[in-house]
Design a protein around this motif. Structure first.
Motif, PDB file in Angstrom:
ATOM      1  N   ILE A   6       0.831  -1.206   0.000  1.00  0.00           N
ATOM      2  CA  ILE A   6       0.000   0.000   0.000  1.00  0.00           C
ATOM      3  C   ILE A   6       0.865   1.257   0.000  1.00  0.00           C
ATOM      4  N   VAL A   7       1.914   1.265   0.806  1.00  0.00           N
ATOM      5  CA  VAL A   7       2.811   2.432   0.840  1.00  0.00           C
ATOM      6  C   VAL A   7       3.409   2.683  -0.542  1.00  0.00           C
ATOM      7  N   ILE A   8       3.919   1.631  -1.175  1.00  0.00           N
ATOM      8  CA  ILE A   8       4.554   1.781  -2.483  1.00  0.00           C
ATOM      9  C   ILE A   8       3.543   2.226  -3.527  1.00  0.00           C
ATOM     10  N   LEU A   9       2.361   1.607  -3.518  1.00  0.00           N
ATOM     11  CA  LEU A   9       1.335   1.940  -4.509  1.00  0.00           C
ATOM     12  C   LEU A   9       0.941   3.410  -4.427  1.00  0.00           C
ATOM     13  N   PHE A  10       0.743   3.898  -3.213  1.00  0.00           N
ATOM     14  CA  PHE A  10       0.304   5.282  -3.061  1.00  0.00           C
ATOM     15  C   PHE A  10       1.455   6.264  -3.206  1.00  0.00           C
ATOM     16  N   ALA A  11       2.683   5.812  -3.024  1.00  0.00           N
ATOM     17  CA  ALA A  11       3.836   6.661  -3.336  1.00  0.00           C
ATOM     18  C   ALA A  11       3.947   6.867  -4.838  1.00  0.00           C
ATOM     19  N   LEU A  12       3.633   5.822  -5.610  1.00  0.00           N
ATOM     20  CA  LEU A  12       3.698   5.905  -7.058  1.00  0.00           C
ATOM     21  C   LEU A  12       2.573   6.755  -7.644  1.00  0.00           C
ATOM     22  N   GLN A  13       1.384   6.693  -7.048  1.00  0.00           N
ATOM     23  CA  GLN A  13       0.208   7.315  -7.651  1.00  0.00           C
ATOM     24  C   GLN A  13      -0.352   8.465  -6.835  1.00  0.00           C
ATOM     25  N   GLY A  14       0.319   8.836  -5.752  1.00  0.00           N
ATOM     26  CA  GLY A  14      -0.222   9.854  -4.860  1.00  0.00           C
ATOM     27  C   GLY A  14      -0.451  11.200  -5.521  1.00  0.00           C
ATOM     28  N   HIS A  15       0.438  11.597  -6.448  1.00  0.00           N
ATOM     29  CA  HIS A  15       0.289  12.919  -7.076  1.00  0.00           C
ATOM     30  C   HIS A  15      -1.015  13.011  -7.858  1.00  0.00           C
ATOM     31  N   GLN A  16      -1.341  11.948  -8.604  1.00  0.00           N
ATOM     32  CA  GLN A  16      -2.589  11.956  -9.371  1.00  0.00           C
ATOM     33  C   GLN A  16      -3.798  12.069  -8.450  1.00  0.00           C
ATOM     34  N   ILE A  17      -3.718  11.416  -7.306  1.00  0.00           N
ATOM     35  CA  ILE A  17      -4.850  11.423  -6.371  1.00  0.00           C
ATOM     36  C   ILE A  17      -5.022  12.794  -5.735  1.00  0.00           C
ATOM     37  N   THR A  18      -3.927  13.398  -5.277  1.00  0.00           N
ATOM     38  CA  THR A  18      -4.027  14.675  -4.564  1.00  0.00           C
ATOM     39  C   THR A  18      -4.258  15.858  -5.499  1.00  0.00           C
ATOM     40  N   SER A  19      -3.865  15.735  -6.755  1.00  0.00           N
ATOM     41  CA  SER A  19      -4.023  16.864  -7.676  1.00  0.00           C
ATOM     42  C   SER A  19      -5.410  16.935  -8.293  1.00  0.00           C
ATOM     43  N   GLN A  20      -6.202  15.879  -8.166  1.00  0.00           N
ATOM     44  CA  GLN A  20      -7.542  15.870  -8.783  1.00  0.00           C
ATOM     45  C   GLN A  20      -8.566  15.338  -7.789  1.00  0.00           C
ATOM     46  N   PRO A  21      -8.764  15.999  -6.640  1.00  0.00           N
ATOM     47  CA  PRO A  21      -9.637  15.454  -5.594  1.00  0.00           C
ATOM     48  C   PRO A  21     -11.097  15.318  -6.016  1.00  0.00           C
ATOM     49  N   LEU A  22     -11.613  16.267  -6.795  1.00  0.00           N
ATOM     50  CA  LEU A  22     -13.013  16.167  -7.211  1.00  0.00           C
ATOM     51  C   LEU A  22     -13.227  15.003  -8.171  1.00  0.00           C
ATOM     52  N   ASP A  23     -12.270  14.795  -9.065  1.00  0.00           N
ATOM     53  CA  ASP A  23     -12.373  13.656  -9.970  1.00  0.00           C
ATOM     54  C   ASP A  23     -12.315  12.348  -9.191  1.00  0.00           C
ATOM     55  N   VAL A  24     -11.442  12.305  -8.183  1.00  0.00           N
ATOM     56  CA  VAL A  24     -11.337  11.103  -7.347  1.00  0.00           C
ATOM     57  C   VAL A  24     -12.669  10.819  -6.660  1.00  0.00           C
ATOM     58  N   ALA A  25     -13.335  11.869  -6.179  1.00  0.00           N
ATOM     59  CA  ALA A  25     -14.620  11.695  -5.503  1.00  0.00           C
ATOM     60  C   ALA A  25     -15.674  11.136  -6.451  1.00  0.00           C
ATOM     61  N   ARG A  26     -15.682  11.610  -7.688  1.00  0.00           N
ATOM     62  CA  ARG A  26     -16.667  11.103  -8.641  1.00  0.00           C
ATOM     63  C   ARG A  26     -16.381   9.650  -9.029  1.00  0.00           C
ATOM     64  N   ILE A  27     -15.109   9.324  -9.177  1.00  0.00           N
ATOM     65  CA  ILE A  27     -14.752   7.934  -9.483  1.00  0.00           C
ATOM     66  C   ILE A  27     -15.089   7.020  -8.311  1.00  0.00           C
ATOM     67  N   ALA A  28     -14.936   7.540  -7.082  1.00  0.00           N
ATOM     68  CA  ALA A  28     -15.160   6.733  -5.885  1.00  0.00           C
ATOM     69  C   ALA A  28     -16.613   6.300  -5.736  1.00  0.00           C
ATOM     70  N   LEU A  29     -17.553   7.127  -6.195  1.00  0.00           N
ATOM     71  CA  LEU A  29     -18.981   6.835  -5.975  1.00  0.00           C
ATOM     72  C   LEU A  29     -19.418   5.515  -6.612  1.00  0.00           C
ATOM     73  N   PRO A  30     -19.186   5.288  -7.916  1.00  0.00           N
ATOM     74  CA  PRO A  30     -19.575   3.983  -8.468  1.00  0.00           C
ATOM     75  C   PRO A  30     -18.796   2.820  -7.869  1.00  0.00           C
ATOM     76  N   LEU A  31     -17.537   3.064  -7.467  1.00  0.00           N
ATOM     77  CA  LEU A  31     -16.770   2.000  -6.831  1.00  0.00           C
ATOM     78  C   LEU A  31     -17.385   1.596  -5.492  1.00  0.00           C
ATOM     79  N   LEU A  32     -17.766   2.579  -4.685  1.00  0.00           N
ATOM     80  CA  LEU A  32     -18.417   2.278  -3.404  1.00  0.00           C
ATOM     81  C   LEU A  32     -19.694   1.478  -3.614  1.00  0.00           C
ATOM     82  N   ALA A  33     -20.498   1.905  -4.587  1.00  0.00           N
ATOM     83  CA  ALA A  33     -21.745   1.190  -4.876  1.00  0.00           C
ATOM     84  C   ALA A  33     -21.453  -0.231  -5.337  1.00  0.00           C
ATOM     85  N   TYR A  34     -20.447  -0.382  -6.165  1.00  0.00           N
ATOM     86  CA  TYR A  34     -20.096  -1.699  -6.697  1.00  0.00           C
ATOM     87  C   TYR A  34     -19.688  -2.664  -5.587  1.00  0.00           C
TER      88      TYR A  34
END
Length: 354
Positions: free
Chosen positions: A240-268
């Motif tokens: 988990i540490v390595i995965l989020f170190a690799l992809q953390g910038h994409q996650i923190t730079s687009q928080p609203l997009d992350v929230a929209r992507i998260a909604l169908p994932l939570l439902a799924y």
């Protein structure tokens, strides 16, 4: 929580009981490390073998070995004879799961085609790795998990490319929706299965066979397994540490997009887990096998989804970001469902599977 549930949770080690805390800390540590250590993400991503990130591969191998070493391989025939378990698992994983993600992606992301495509790819990549950890923590059936994961691996090799073509090109055309193309390398899928399942599976099998032959089953299960067991969770946290170190910038730079992507994932995850759990109980499966059915149906192979999205659309694409958000949502949700599963354990009578 009843006294029985408390006893079950009380048997967990401090690491197990506080797993959500450690996982949250690992996510934060990974994101911060990727942000604060110059060149860390690029350096980690550069250490790869044939496109597979070596640190992530190492973490997954360490994570999966102890769990697969616990499997009693001489009992696998009791699982393969259980049609109440095998047939529903195939249907849930390869018919219902991809169709549900397709529907949720179009329903909740109609204006975001890149993220929608990324989520559909996530839905097609059935879990072959971390699900074994969640099943083990929830006291599921280890032998059943090994068989269902093996089935998923076979179907993944055979069906992933065809299902990608169907859900991204054919079905949207039938429904009058915009279509996408997905170029999937069959070798990428085979390699993913061989590395993340094949290596720890062979190591676990040989450990049990050679360990029992040398010192007996009692020594193996009471002395050896307790020593190597905690390594699985250390591997999980490292991954988990390595995965989020690799992809953390994409996650923190687009928080609203992350929230929209998260909604169908939570439902799924909620629908797949709850539906599979309810089905297992309705057909009379034991707690252990119901739990295994639910987690193997709800989990996804985010390693394959991310690899396919990056190879097809590029590392900075919206499809790749959707793949990265997958484990961001899946890990804490399925950890929470481990505790839900343990709390529901009292609703099952003791059943001996034949």
């Amino acid at each position: 929580m009843t006294s029985t549930d408390t006893a079950v949770v009380g048997k967990l080690s401090p690491l197990d009981r506080l797993l959500p805390v450690w996982i949250g800390a690992a996510m934060v540590a990974g994101v911060l490390a990727g942000q604060w250590i110059p060149g860390l993400g690029a350096g980690l991503d550069a250490v790869a073998v044939d496109g597979v990130s070596l640190p992530i591969a190492l973490g997954l191998l360490v994570m999966m070995y102890p769990v697969l070493a616990k499997v009693r391989y001489d009992r696998l025939d009791t699982v393969t004879r259980d049609r109440r378990l095998l047939l529903p698992s195939v249907i849930l994983n390869w018919l219902i799961g991809p169709a549900l993600m397709f529907g949720l992606a179009w329903l909740l992301l109609p204006d975001l085609p890149e993220y929608r495509t990324g989520l559909i790819i996530v839905g097609l990549a059935r879990c072959i790795a971390m699900v074994i950890i969640w099943n083990d923590l929830a006291c599921g059936d280890s032998e059943a998990a090994a068989v269902l994961v093996a089935l998923n691996s076979v179907f993944q090799v055979i069906a992933f490319g065809t299902l990608g073509w169907f859900y991204l090109s054919v079905l949207p055309g039938w429904l009058g929706l915009p279509a996408s193309d997905l170029a999937v390398s069959g070798w990428q899928i085979v390699k993913n299965v061989l590395i993340f399942l094949g290596i720890p599976l062979v190591a676990g099998y040989l450990s049990r066979r050679l360990g029992e032959r040398a010192k007996g089953r009692t020594w193996y299960e009471t002395r050896y397994l307790p020593k190597v067991g905690p390594i699985a969770l250390y591997g999980l946290l490292f991954t988990i540490v390595i995965l989020f170190a690799l992809q953390g910038h994409q996650i923190t730079s687009q928080p609203l997009d992350v929230a929209r992507i998260a909604l169908p994932l939570l439902a799924y995850f909620a629908i797949m887990w709850a539906g599979s759990y309810a089905f297992g109980k309705a057909v009379g499966l034991s707690y252990e096998r119901t739990t295994t059915l639910a987690f193997t149906a709800a989990g996804n192979n985010f390693e394959l989804a991310i690899a396919v999205a990056i190879a097809t659309f590029g590392a900075t694409s919206g499809q790749a970001l959707a793949g990265v958000v997958g484990p961001l949502i899946e890990v804490p949700v399925l950890v929470a469902l481990v505790y839900v599963s343990l709390a529901l354990r009292r609703r099952f009578a003791t059943v001996t599977e034949e």
